[in-house]
Design an enzyme around this catalytic site. Structure first.
Site, PDB file in Angstrom:
ATOM      1  N   GLU A  52       0.854  -1.185   0.000  1.00 14.56           N
ATOM      2  CA  GLU A  52       0.000   0.000   0.000  1.00 14.56           C
ATOM      3  C   GLU A  52       0.888   1.232   0.000  1.00 14.56           C
ATOM      4  OE1 GLU A  52      -2.745   0.423   3.286  1.00 14.56           O
ATOM      5  OE2 GLU A  52      -3.804   2.017   2.264  1.00 14.56           O
ATOM      6  N   GLY A 109       2.927   2.583  10.804  1.00 18.41           N
ATOM      7  CA  GLY A 109       2.671   1.787  11.996  1.00 18.41           C
ATOM      8  C   GLY A 109       2.530   0.300  11.698  1.00 18.41           C
ATOM      9  N   GLU A 154      -2.380  -3.947   6.884  1.00 18.17           N
ATOM     10  CA  GLU A 154      -3.443  -4.944   7.027  1.00 18.17           C
ATOM     11  C   GLU A 154      -3.488  -6.005   5.934  1.00 18.17           C
ATOM     12  OE1 GLU A 154      -3.957  -1.614   6.269  1.00 18.17           O
ATOM     13  OE2 GLU A 154      -5.575  -1.403   4.796  1.00 18.17           O
ATOM     14  N   ASN A 155      -2.385  -6.360   5.278  1.00 13.81           N
ATOM     15  CA  ASN A 155      -2.381  -7.397   4.246  1.00 13.81           C
ATOM     16  C   ASN A 155      -3.235  -8.587   4.662  1.00 13.81           C
ATOM     17  OD1 ASN A 155      -0.034  -5.894   3.123  1.00 13.81           O
ATOM     18  ND2 ASN A 155       0.932  -6.721   4.957  1.00 13.81           N
ATOM     19  N   GLU A 190      -5.498  -2.973  12.574  1.00  7.04           N
ATOM     20  CA  GLU A 190      -5.181  -3.812  11.400  1.00  7.04           C
ATOM     21  C   GLU A 190      -6.134  -4.997  11.312  1.00  7.04           C
ATOM     22  OE1 GLU A 190      -3.346  -2.217   9.507  1.00  7.04           O
ATOM     23  OE2 GLU A 190      -2.517  -0.873  11.023  1.00  7.04           O
TER      24      GLU A 190
HETATM   25  N1  TRP Z   1      -3.109   0.876   5.726  1.00  5.20           N
HETATM   26  C1  TRP Z   1      -2.150   1.111   6.773  1.00  5.20           C
HETATM   27  C2  TRP Z   1      -2.976   1.375   8.024  1.00  5.20           C
HETATM   28  O1  TRP Z   1      -3.366   0.495   8.685  1.00  5.20           O
HETATM   29  C3  TRP Z   1      -1.261   2.285   6.497  1.00  5.20           C
HETATM   30  C4  TRP Z   1       0.069   1.979   5.921  1.00  5.20           C
HETATM   31  C5  TRP Z   1       0.965   1.095   6.364  1.00  5.20           C
HETATM   32  C6  TRP Z   1       0.703   2.616   4.858  1.00  5.20           C
HETATM   33  N2  TRP Z   1       2.109   1.159   5.626  1.00  5.20           N
HETATM   34  C7  TRP Z   1       1.972   2.080   4.707  1.00  5.20           C
HETATM   35  C8  TRP Z   1       0.314   3.617   4.012  1.00  5.20           C
HETATM   36  C9  TRP Z   1       2.854   2.516   3.746  1.00  5.20           C
HETATM   37  C10 TRP Z   1       1.198   4.052   3.055  1.00  5.20           C
HETATM   38  C11 TRP Z   1       2.454   3.512   2.913  1.00  5.20           C
HETATM   39  O2  TRP Z   1      -3.371   2.432   8.327  1.00  5.20           O
HETATM   40 ZN    ZN Z   2      -5.571   1.677   8.548  1.00  5.15          ZN
END
Ligand code: TRP
Ligand code: ZN
Length: 898
Positions: free
Chosen positions: A125, A265, A268-269, A302
């Site tokens: 992501e 942080g 959520e894969n 997550e």
């Molecule tokens: N979707 C992740 C969350 O739980 C956010 C995230 C994690 C993210 N790593 C990233 C976004 C790297 C951009 C790039 O919020």
């Molecule tokens: Zn998130």
């Protein structure tokens, strides 16, 4: 404007469905650090809902193209270019195999496939999958994935990917393989793989419908003793999502993996969440109470994405808040339920206060600057720059407002309908709003403005009591004040604001509420007014005495309330409001007003004074043993320097620091005996307990210690802090003691005790990177003095053998802590902080653009500062603008300078 001329701007209005769809993906990896070969076989067909395109355009970055076959035959008309791969004149429905090579060992961006500590990890992501293989790397293309991993068995004994393990076995030459299948369709940003020397804490639990689930927390072997809390948090998250939303874990196996090099942080894969170690690893010796709480929140966050984000995902990245705002709301509610259940309002309020404090300090500031954007942005240059406070935290407030309007049950009905309609789809924020509206039989057209208007709304309140008629009228007016230009462009009309209100009588009790035209008194002494016009008057009847209004209870909308309370009225609310949030709020208003007056005086050199009545109001909270310790800690903590500076017509960090320090010293000296008594009373002897109660005692005790360190004669505080440091059996107490020692000695240019404790701390925790991060951060955020400016300490620490710019946690612990969390030192008049900032943004830009862009944002409010600082900030921004290469940093500095 320049905006339209720039071809790099991506606009929401330009959304078009993809020309092709990909139904299945089979990935094969030969994992070698410098040269990983990826074979990607896709089932592709034309999208019946899109206009015809002869060529198939796939995205790809930093890939070496090897070859393509279509339906098994070599395909010669494939052209690799800087942004991807073009296949000329493809059939309507075909199997495509692409082979490419990437270099994980050299990937310092931590996006795509990379190596950390000798192991392989991915971060896809938002647009990292295209750095692994050519693909339609956009969230509205959803496929089922099968993944085969091959690697040296000695170097990478563990091979993980999304979903279920189908098969594993040995290969020639000391290699082995594993094959994984994810039964759920997903967008590419949810793909993940992990390979390396890892061990897991395992647990088997039964889900609501009785199915057995395997839970694993994977870490490096020496960290296995720090995984229990993450596992407990995961189990609690699973239970909570079942009971509160009826949502069950849909896979047989759910994995969390910790990695120390990570940009954010956690991620959520599907079935394979990857976490920054900071949000997994904890034991009492290494992690503070705040760390424990953050881990619970992030593990929950997550996990909750599995439904809000993964089962129902985003159509495009403008809809990011569809998953993030909703999932932040869910994790906030989870934490509140864990702390106080559904009914302990005081315990729930602690969490609410902490969340609102972050929103007001960070999101309101974002809304006031050049990066201001709506919860659903209209355009972006680099999507990574839009993982923001607005999308996450304001987005969560927007979701919370549905619950405030419809109640918990109405909100649940809306969620149920949302999943019924959209499970397995990639949808928009409008789809979510429609589900909430339809499930509750409401038209929420006006509510859409919360998604499309940027800036922080202001609600001003006028009240009038008519004693003869026993009527009390409350007139609300909404607008945006002098919003930042970026926000002003988006503002079209009034919002639907759920405005919760209570009326308080002379004895401090809530009065019964009855609105004009209603037959009887309401059941509750809090009413949610639906405020929909620019100006609107609500009249309460049968009001027997002139009340004091308690406005925007529990912070029912993300707005600024303007009402002319007197200091006495605020002290009264602080003592009596039945709404714990507003009780805290009254104290903050009182303090903010005093502090801003004092900051104004500090700029003119007039001697500072603090009214005795303010000291008395704080003394009452300090000594009121009927209030929970955690509430008292929050109420006695003064608003942050950043928040106060932001409230000034021209931000002046030095004046704010002087004012806040003056008040802290005054409160310390005036209430010395009470602080000492509280310090003694709230000790937690014996074994460490991680409960909310125990952590509340520690928080209040350590706040008392920090005030005692402000005493004109800090000898006693130094004795207490040294003893606490030596005796501590947990990181909360040890780090609080170290911080008190550092600050008690700041005015004298440092002390032996402080230096000894710092050295001891380093030696004790040399092998614990997350604790060494704290060691750097404590020094970067410490108070400075003329003889001992913190910039000099920071520059010295940059050369420390343990410093490493490539590790985001370490870079944040020293550089971000100084540039974003030590305003009085960072904004030194000689511009030394800004020069340092520019150097570090430029250095990071070459390593990791995402992290560099975050740091770049710490100067974006430059126009709001006093003229001398403004010039230095502009010069630093211009220097960075002339040298940076990444799209990420460029967007930030160009918007700041525009
Ligand atoms: N979707 C992740 C969350 O739980 C956010 C995230 C994690 C993210 N790593 C990233 C976004 C790297 C951009 C790039 O919020
Ligand atoms: Zn998130």
């Amino acid at each position: 404007m320049a905006d339209t001329a720039t071809p790099n701007v991506i606009r929401r209005a330009d959304y078009a469905p993809p020309a092709f769809l990909i139904d299945t993906v089979a990935l094969e990896f030969d994992l070698i650090p410098e040269r990983t070969v990826v074979r990607n076989t896709m089932r592709v067909r034309r999208n019946p809902d899109a206009s015809h395109a002869a060529n198939f355009e796939l995205m790809g970055e930093q890939l070496e193209f090897v070859g393509a076959t279509i339906d098994g035959a070599p395909f010669a008309h494939a052209h690799a270019h800087e942004h991807g791969l073009t296949l000329d004149n493809v059939p309507d429905n075909f199997e495509l195999t692409l082979t490419s090579i990437c270099n994980p060992a050299e990937n310092t961006t931590l996006s795509g496939l990379y190596v950390s500590g000798g192991n392989f990890f991915t971060q896809c992501e938002a647009e990292g999958f295209r750095r692994i293989t050519y693909f339609l790397d956009r969230p509205d293309v959803m496929a089922t994935f099968t993944v085969t991993l091959r690697a040296s068995k000695a170097d990478y004994p563990v091979l993980l990917s999304n979903g279920n393990l189908l098969e594993e076995g040995d290969l020639p030459d000391g290699r082995h393989f594993a094959r994984w299948e994810d039964p759920f369709r997903k967008p590419s940003y949810l793909f993940a793989l992990v390979a390396g020397k890892l061990v897991a804490l395992e647990e088997r639990v039964k889900s609501g419908s009785g199915k057995e689930k395997l839970l694993q927390v994977w870490v490096e072997p020496h960290d296995l003793d720090k995984t229990r809390h993450a596992m407990d948090s995961l189990i609690n998250s699973i239970r909570w999502d079942e009971s509160r939303f009826g949502l069950e874990l849909d896979l047989d196996r759910f994995m969390i993996v910790a990695v120390s090099d990570f940009n954010m942080g956690a991620m959520e894969n599907k079935g394979l969440n990857i976490f920054n170690t900071k949000y997994v690893l904890a034991n009492p010796e290494t992690a503070t109470d705040t760390d424990f709480a953050n881990i619970e929140a992030v593990v929950g966050h997550e996990y909750f994405h599995n439904w809000t984000g993964n089962r129902v995902t985003c159509r495009d990245w403008f809809q990011l808040s569809l998953k993030e705002g909703l999932t932040v709301f869910r994790d906030q509610e989870f934490s509140a339920d864990m702390a106080g259940g559904a009914t302990d309002e005081a315990a729930r309020a602690t969490k609410r206060i902490e969340d609102v404090r972050v929103l007001r300090q960070m999101q309101f500031a974002e809304d006031a600057g050049p990066m201001a954007h709506p919860v659903r942005p209209e355009s972006y240059v680099e999507i990574n720059n839009f993982y923001t406070m607005t999308v996450y935290e304001k987005g969560s407030e927007v979701v919370r407002m549905y619950q405030t309007l419809f109640g918990r049950d109405g909100f649940r009905k809306g969620m149920d309908l949302y999943f019924k309609r959209h499970d397995g789809q990639a949808v928009t924020c409008d789809d979510f709003r429609h589900a909430l509206a339809d499930a509750n039989g409401r038209d929420l057209a006006q509510f859409e403005r919360w998604y499309s208007q940027a800036g922080t709304p202001r609600v001003s309140v006028r009240t009038k009591y008519d004693a003869a008629q026993q009527r009390y009228s409350v007139t609300l007016t909404q607008g945006y004040g002098d919003a930042a230009p970026a926000a002003r462009e988006t503002q079209k009309g009034p919002l639907l604001i759920p405005f919760a209100i209570g009326l308080i009588g002379k004895d401090g009790h809530d009065l019964p509420l009855q609105l004009e035209g209603e037959a009887r008194v309401s059941d509750s002494t809090t009413r949610v007014l639906e405020f929909t016009q620019t100006e609107q008057t609500f009249t309460f009847v049968n009001v027997a005495q002139e009340p004091l209004p308690s406005l925007l209870r529990n912070f029912s909308a993300p707005v600024i309330v303007e009402y002319d309370y007197s200091a006495d009225q605020l002290a009264f609310l602080l003592a009596h409001d039945s709404d714990p949030f507003n009780r805290w709020e009254a104290g903050q208003r009182l303090a903010t007003r005093e502090l801003l007056t004092l900051a104004g005086r500090a700029t003119t050199g007039v001697p500072l004074q603090l009214d005795d009545s303010v000291v008395a109001a704080f003394a009452r909270v300090l000594t009121d043993e009927t209030l929970s310790p955690s509430f008292r800690e929050l109420a006695l903590m003064l608003p942050s320097e950043a928040y106060l500076a932001e409230q000034m017509a021209e931000s002046n960090p030095a004046a704010v620091h002087a004012a806040r320090q003056f008040v802290r010293k005054r409160l310390a000296n005036a209430l010395r005996k009470d602080w000492l008594a509280v310090y003694e009373k709230h000790r937690t002897p014996g074994a460490y307990e991680a409960t909310p109660e125990a952590s509340g005692h520690r928080a209040l005790k350590n706040l008392a210690l920090s005030y005692l360190a402000e005493l004109d004669d800090p000898a006693e505080a130094v004795r207490l802090a040294s003893a606490q440091y030596d005796a501590a059996n947990n990181m909360t107490d040890r780090s609080a003691a170290l911080s008190a020692l550092l600050n008690a000695s700041a005015a004298n240019g440092g002390s032996v005790e402080a230096q000894q404790a710092l050295d001891d701390f380093y030696r004790r925790f040399e092998k614990e990177p997350l604790v060494i991060d704290k060691w750097f951060a404590l020094q970067a955020t410490q108070r400075g003095s003329a003889q001992r400016p913190v910039i000099e300490i920071v520059r010295r620490l940059m050369a420390h053998p343990a410093f490493n710019l490539k590790n985001p946690n370490r870079a944040r612990s020293l550089i971000f802590s100084f540039c974003a969390a030590n305003p009085a030192q960072f904004h030194a008049e000689d511009g030394s902080g800004y020069a340092f900032w520019a150097e570090q943004v430029i250095a990071l830009d070459a390593i990791n653009p995402q992290v560099a862009a975050r740091l770049a944002r710490s100067l974006e409010l430059w126009r709001r500062f006093t003229p001398t600082l403004r010039d230095g900030m502009r010069a630093a921004l211009e220097k960075v603008a002339s040298q940076v290469k990444s799209r990420d940093v460029r967007e930030i500095v160009e918007k700041a300078l525009a």
